[in-house]
Design a protein around this motif. Structure first.
Motif, PDB file in Angstrom:
ATOM      1  N   LYS A   6      -5.419   8.073 -13.429  1.00  0.00           N
ATOM      2  CA  LYS A   6      -4.787   6.842 -12.941  1.00  0.00           C
ATOM      3  C   LYS A   6      -5.709   5.657 -13.237  1.00  0.00           C
ATOM      4  O   LYS A   6      -6.902   5.708 -12.925  1.00  0.00           O
ATOM      5  CB  LYS A   6      -4.522   6.983 -11.438  1.00  0.00           C
ATOM      6  CG  LYS A   6      -3.708   5.858 -10.866  1.00  0.00           C
ATOM      7  CD  LYS A   6      -4.561   4.811 -10.235  1.00  0.00           C
ATOM      8  CE  LYS A   6      -3.779   3.536 -10.032  1.00  0.00           C
ATOM      9  NZ  LYS A   6      -4.598   2.496  -9.378  1.00  0.00           N
ATOM     10  N   PHE A 168       2.864   2.741  -7.978  1.00  0.00           N
ATOM     11  CA  PHE A 168       3.193   1.754  -6.938  1.00  0.00           C
ATOM     12  C   PHE A 168       4.644   1.755  -6.462  1.00  0.00           C
ATOM     13  O   PHE A 168       4.962   1.205  -5.442  1.00  0.00           O
ATOM     14  CB  PHE A 168       2.808   0.357  -7.440  1.00  0.00           C
ATOM     15  CG  PHE A 168       2.842  -0.751  -6.425  1.00  0.00           C
ATOM     16  CD1 PHE A 168       2.417  -0.563  -5.120  1.00  0.00           C
ATOM     17  CD2 PHE A 168       3.286  -2.023  -6.793  1.00  0.00           C
ATOM     18  CE1 PHE A 168       2.421  -1.615  -4.202  1.00  0.00           C
ATOM     19  CE2 PHE A 168       3.297  -3.068  -5.884  1.00  0.00           C
ATOM     20  CZ  PHE A 168       2.874  -2.866  -4.591  1.00  0.00           C
ATOM     21  N   GLY A 184      -1.109   0.806  -3.940  1.00  0.00           N
ATOM     22  CA  GLY A 184      -0.423   2.096  -3.858  1.00  0.00           C
ATOM     23  C   GLY A 184      -0.289   2.852  -5.165  1.00  0.00           C
ATOM     24  O   GLY A 184       0.209   3.979  -5.175  1.00  0.00           O
TER      25      GLY A 184
HETATM   26  N1  ASP Z   1      -0.231  -3.408  -8.307  1.00  0.00           N
HETATM   27  C1  ASP Z   1      -0.259  -3.015  -6.937  1.00  0.00           C
HETATM   28  C2  ASP Z   1      -1.219  -3.891  -6.154  1.00  0.00           C
HETATM   29  O1  ASP Z   1      -1.806  -4.799  -6.724  1.00  0.00           O
HETATM   30  C3  ASP Z   1      -0.556  -1.554  -6.772  1.00  0.00           C
HETATM   31  C4  ASP Z   1      -1.858  -1.088  -7.373  1.00  0.00           C
HETATM   32  O2  ASP Z   1      -2.522  -1.845  -8.080  1.00  0.00           O
HETATM   33  O3  ASP Z   1      -2.245   0.056  -7.127  1.00  0.00           O
HETATM   34  O4  ASP Z   1      -1.364  -3.697  -4.990  1.00  0.00           O
END
Ligand code: ASP
Length: 448
Positions: A6, A168, A184
């Motif tokens: 990830k 997310f 998320g």
């Molecule tokens: N893009 C979303 C956030 O900025 C989720 C993530 O980055 O994990 O919270």
């Protein structure tokens, strides 16, 4: 061997970062499943795409024109696609999205950050794209339907072999887009790792793992190479956070380790988080130190307190009624303290003290604020005598007054309250006493 990799927002923030991701993914053929966040900050002061999309929602809600904002977001994606020479028609697709943005749900709008980033990453890596709306299934209460998700994931694996998944978000069975909490994407990665029964869940970010102390307080703190889930919870709770906390549960339950790695420094060992970490002879006594300022302690004294079985319960119910959660309850024979976050208790402190006086008729009640809590965390501490003595000794030598002490029930952390103004000195003193001395004793730079 299956690895889910990830990549967080800063790892996919620009074409340059995309290139790093590609070389990481290609360096290991077992990295077959890639989860991405929306493009994040390229430099401090930059905007995360997710924040910009939230701003789009706010503009729509207040009927303010957001044409320019949408153009700015589009420009970020177009720049990445152009620099990498991608053929995905990003401008056209983004304009289609912009044209109907007012008719879309806020969740759908925000999820497009991950969606477009995922599309670009999929083409760049030469992997199929899987829409999270087709695999991550939400129950109506906002939790994830793991069974349905696992079935959908298996189908995608059968059809595609490997893929890129935007993090997310997911959707309900009816197809309504739902989001996880902020950060998320980490949860999406953990869920995918679980559904694939992966051997490891790699979480690529912009730091080389958990540090043993806050680098703003301690110069160049040691990286924690191995940590247990429990230790990580203790440190994260006190503010030392690298990972979305909810992300640990899906993998922890099935024994999949998490590896925190740095996209900008892929060779660095990083941190591995597992259920247990067997003791090694040369292993550190203390895993990490974290802390937070601004707590308030309410001390209650009452003779023969220990004979009254309902006393502490009645005290706690006062906090419950006022909606204030209790952090710690250090107890003595005829006294106990209740420690709460100062910002959470706010002005309710006056009515709480009043209620405690009326209901408990204590001999004395006092409030101490501007307290900082410091948590010294280490799975090995419970097995070695004299650890707390050394911690308190370090603070004593530094002339720091300890206002409160508690130990977590599994003995993996010792928590001390000191005055706010002693906070940084206290962390430095403990760090130097343990980690600094260990480095000297080991003479090997502290590598585990
Ligand atoms: N893009 C979303 C956030 O900025 C989720 C993530 O980055 O994990 O919270």
């Amino acid at each position: 061997m299956i690895k889910v990799a990830k990549f967080g927002g800063s790892s996919v923030a620009s074409a340059e970062q995309f290139k790093k991701v590609k070389s990481i993914v290609e360096a290991d053929p077992t990295r077959r499943f890639v989860v991405v966040s929306a493009a994040g900050k390229r430099f401090s002061g930059d905007n995360k795409i997710t924040d910009l999309l939230l701003l789009v929602n706010a503009h729509i809600e207040y009927h303010v024109d957001c044409t320019q904002l949408l153009k700015d977001i589009e420009a970020r994606f177009v720049e990445i696609a152009n620099e990498l020479g991608l053929s995905y028609p990003i401008a056209q697709k983004f304009e289609e999205f912009s044209a109907c943005v007012k008719s879309l749900s806020p969740e759908y709008i925000v999820s497009r950050g991950e969606w477009f980033t995922g599309q670009l990453m999929a083409e760049y890596l030469g992997l199929p794209f899987v829409d999270a709306a087709d695999v991550i299934v939400f129950h109506h209460d906002g939790t994830v339907d793991l069974e349905r998700t696992a079935t959908a994931v298996r189908e995608e694996v059968q059809q595609k072999g490997s893929f890129v998944l935007p993090g997310f978000y997911g959707s309900t069975v009816e197809g309504t887009i739902r989001l996880f909490q902020r950060g998320g994407g980490d949860i999406s990665g953990a869920i995918l790792a679980r559904c694939l029964d992966a051997d490891v869940y790699e979480n690529w970010t912009d730091v080389s793992g958990f540090l043993a102390a806050d680098p703003r307080i301690v110069d160049n703190p040691r990286t924690i190479h191995r940590i247990t889930f429990d230790e990580m919870r203790e440190l994260s709770y006190m503010g030392a956070s690298v990972l979305q906390e909810e992300a640990i549960f899906p993998v922890r339950e099935v024994g999949i380790p998490i590896q925190i790695k740095n996209t900008n420094e892929p060779e660095a060992t990083g941190t591995t988080i597992r259920e247990t970490a067997h003791e090694r002879s040369h292993e550190h006594l203390i895993t990490g130190i974290a802390g937070k300022r601004d707590f308030t302690a309410i001390h209650i004294q009452k003779a023969h307190l220990h004979n009254d079985v309902s006393y502490i319960r009645r005290a706690l119910s006062v906090f419950e009624r006022n909606g204030v959660s209790v952090e710690h309850i250090p107890t003595g024979v005829d006294s106990f303290g209740i420690v709460v976050s100062s910002s959470e208790v706010g002005d309710a402190i006056y009515s709480i003290v009043n209620d405690l006086r009326n209901e408990l008729k204590p001999d004395a009640i006092s409030v101490v604020d501007k307290l900082a809590l410091i948590s010294v965390v280490g799975r090995n501490m419970s097995r070695r005598a004299g650890t707390s003595g050394r911690i308190f000794g370090a603070l004593g030598e530094a002339g720091i007054n300890i206002r409160m002490i508690t130990q977590s029930s599994q003995e993996i952390s010792i928590i001390m309250g000191v005055n706010n103004e002693d906070f940084e000195r206290a962390i430095k003193a403990i760090y130097d006493k343990f980690v600094g001395q260990e480095l000297v004793e080991m003479g090997n730079g502290g590598v585990q």
